[in-house]
Design a protein around this motif. Structure first.
Motif, PDB file in Angstrom:
ATOM      1  N   GLU A 126       0.826  -1.218   0.000  1.00  0.00           N
ATOM      2  CA  GLU A 126       0.000   0.000   0.000  1.00  0.00           C
ATOM      3  C   GLU A 126       0.861   1.269   0.000  1.00  0.00           C
ATOM      4  O   GLU A 126       0.493   2.290  -0.560  1.00  0.00           O
ATOM      5  CB  GLU A 126      -1.028   0.023   1.132  1.00  0.00           C
ATOM      6  CG  GLU A 126      -0.504  -0.226   2.534  1.00  0.00           C
ATOM      7  CD  GLU A 126      -0.312  -1.697   2.911  1.00  0.00           C
ATOM      8  OE1 GLU A 126       0.148  -1.925   4.037  1.00  0.00           O
ATOM      9  OE2 GLU A 126      -0.602  -2.600   2.105  1.00  0.00           O
ATOM     10  N   ASP A 129       1.869   1.812  -3.551  1.00  0.00           N
ATOM     11  CA  ASP A 129       0.743   2.441  -4.263  1.00  0.00           C
ATOM     12  C   ASP A 129       0.674   3.939  -3.978  1.00  0.00           C
ATOM     13  O   ASP A 129       0.453   4.744  -4.890  1.00  0.00           O
ATOM     14  CB  ASP A 129      -0.583   1.768  -3.889  1.00  0.00           C
ATOM     15  CG  ASP A 129      -0.699   0.356  -4.450  1.00  0.00           C
ATOM     16  OD1 ASP A 129      -0.016   0.049  -5.453  1.00  0.00           O
ATOM     17  OD2 ASP A 129      -1.471  -0.446  -3.883  1.00  0.00           O
ATOM     18  N   GLN A 130       0.876   4.331  -2.713  1.00  0.00           N
ATOM     19  CA  GLN A 130       0.875   5.750  -2.345  1.00  0.00           C
ATOM     20  C   GLN A 130       2.017   6.485  -3.049  1.00  0.00           C
ATOM     21  O   GLN A 130       1.835   7.588  -3.565  1.00  0.00           O
ATOM     22  CB  GLN A 130       1.020   5.915  -0.820  1.00  0.00           C
ATOM     23  CG  GLN A 130      -0.170   5.454  -0.026  1.00  0.00           C
ATOM     24  CD  GLN A 130       0.129   5.388   1.472  1.00  0.00           C
ATOM     25  OE1 GLN A 130       1.259   5.557   1.906  1.00  0.00           O
ATOM     26  NE2 GLN A 130      -0.909   5.126   2.254  1.00  0.00           N
ATOM     27  N   LEU A 132       3.463   5.700  -5.870  1.00  0.00           N
ATOM     28  CA  LEU A 132       3.124   5.830  -7.284  1.00  0.00           C
ATOM     29  C   LEU A 132       2.123   6.958  -7.524  1.00  0.00           C
ATOM     30  O   LEU A 132       2.269   7.745  -8.465  1.00  0.00           O
ATOM     31  CB  LEU A 132       2.576   4.503  -7.829  1.00  0.00           C
ATOM     32  CG  LEU A 132       3.602   3.386  -7.985  1.00  0.00           C
ATOM     33  CD1 LEU A 132       2.912   2.062  -8.299  1.00  0.00           C
ATOM     34  CD2 LEU A 132       4.621   3.735  -9.048  1.00  0.00           C
ATOM     35  N   THR A 133       1.118   7.036  -6.684  1.00  0.00           N
ATOM     36  CA  THR A 133       0.101   8.085  -6.821  1.00  0.00           C
ATOM     37  C   THR A 133       0.736   9.466  -6.714  1.00  0.00           C
ATOM     38  O   THR A 133       0.496  10.341  -7.550  1.00  0.00           O
ATOM     39  CB  THR A 133      -0.993   7.924  -5.738  1.00  0.00           C
ATOM     40  OG1 THR A 133      -1.604   6.639  -5.906  1.00  0.00           O
ATOM     41  CG2 THR A 133      -2.042   9.014  -5.833  1.00  0.00           C
ATOM     42  N   ILE A 134       1.564   9.662  -5.716  1.00  0.00           N
ATOM     43  CA  ILE A 134       2.206  10.961  -5.498  1.00  0.00           C
ATOM     44  C   ILE A 134       3.162  11.293  -6.648  1.00  0.00           C
ATOM     45  O   ILE A 134       3.143  12.410  -7.171  1.00  0.00           O
ATOM     46  CB  ILE A 134       2.945  10.977  -4.141  1.00  0.00           C
ATOM     47  CG1 ILE A 134       1.917  10.948  -2.994  1.00  0.00           C
ATOM     48  CG2 ILE A 134       3.859  12.188  -4.019  1.00  0.00           C
ATOM     49  CD1 ILE A 134       2.489  10.609  -1.645  1.00  0.00           C
ATOM     50  N   ARG A 136       3.146  10.148  -9.713  1.00  0.00           N
ATOM     51  CA  ARG A 136       2.395  10.410 -10.952  1.00  0.00           C
ATOM     52  C   ARG A 136       1.865  11.840 -10.956  1.00  0.00           C
ATOM     53  O   ARG A 136       1.909  12.521 -11.979  1.00  0.00           O
ATOM     54  CB  ARG A 136       1.248   9.415 -11.101  1.00  0.00           C
ATOM     55  CG  ARG A 136       1.702   8.030 -11.510  1.00  0.00           C
ATOM     56  CD  ARG A 136       0.528   7.076 -11.641  1.00  0.00           C
ATOM     57  NE  ARG A 136       0.999   5.724 -11.899  1.00  0.00           N
ATOM     58  CZ  ARG A 136       0.569   4.652 -11.241  1.00  0.00           C
ATOM     59  NH1 ARG A 136      -0.358   4.756 -10.288  1.00  0.00           N
ATOM     60  NH2 ARG A 136       1.041   3.459 -11.547  1.00  0.00           N
ATOM     61  N   LYS A 137       1.375  12.285  -9.811  1.00  0.00           N
ATOM     62  CA  LYS A 137       0.890  13.670  -9.701  1.00  0.00           C
ATOM     63  C   LYS A 137       2.024  14.661  -9.913  1.00  0.00           C
ATOM     64  O   LYS A 137       1.879  15.643 -10.638  1.00  0.00           O
ATOM     65  CB  LYS A 137       0.245  13.919  -8.327  1.00  0.00           C
ATOM     66  CG  LYS A 137      -1.140  13.378  -8.186  1.00  0.00           C
ATOM     67  CD  LYS A 137      -1.715  13.739  -6.829  1.00  0.00           C
ATOM     68  CE  LYS A 137      -3.080  13.134  -6.649  1.00  0.00           C
ATOM     69  NZ  LYS A 137      -3.660  13.433  -5.325  1.00  0.00           N
TER      70      LYS A 137
END
Length: 147
Positions: A126, A129-130, A132-134, A136-137
């Motif tokens: 998890e 995943d966090q 990657l999200t950050i 990507r932004k």
């Protein structure tokens, strides 16, 4: 300014600086001995940009154009990059050769194996995943600024 932003910037810089150093010291692969970290970074930049001028590389690597010229010369000799003439004779673009593209694939695999092992042993799914999200932004925000 929010102190969390200051800490985030500091952490980001430390991971880049010390992460690069750790990878260079820890990855035991012949390519890491044949090519300097600066040459590898240049190859990665050329790969990302597809075709790029030496001036742009100097900006992206934050060094004087003379340092770029020296790296280009060595990479041309190793036949991993080539010069592409454009309609403007003064402008010369650099691109990877087939050998350079194969080199990038191999370097990426070595790096992915190393970082993947580090992350799988130390970071929960998890959290990945966090991350990657950050990132990507961040990439989207940086790309919007025309970088």
């Amino acid at each position: 300014m929010d102190t969390r932003i200051n800490e985030a910037v500091d952490l980001f810089q430390e991971v880049l600086i010390y992460g690069t150093e750790r990878v260079i010291k820890s990855v035991d692969h012949p390519l890491w001995r044949e090519y300097s970290p600066e040459q590898i970074q240049m190859l990665k930049l050329i790969d990302k940009e597809t075709q790029v001028t030496s001036t742009r590389l100097a900006v992206l690597q934050a060094v004087h154009k003379s340092a770029i010229s020296s790296r280009i010369k060595k990479l041309l000799q190793k036949e991993v990059i080539q010069v592409v003439q454009t309609t403007d004779r003064r402008e010369k673009l650099l691109e990877l050769t087939t050998k350079g593209q194969a080199l990038i694939l191999e370097l990426d695999q070595v790096l992915t194996d190393y970082i993947g092992k580090l992350m799988s042993e130390n970071i929960a799914d998890e959290e990945i995943d966090q991350f990657l999200t950050i990132f990507r932004k961040l990439k989207k925000i940086i790309k919007m600024d025309g970088v």
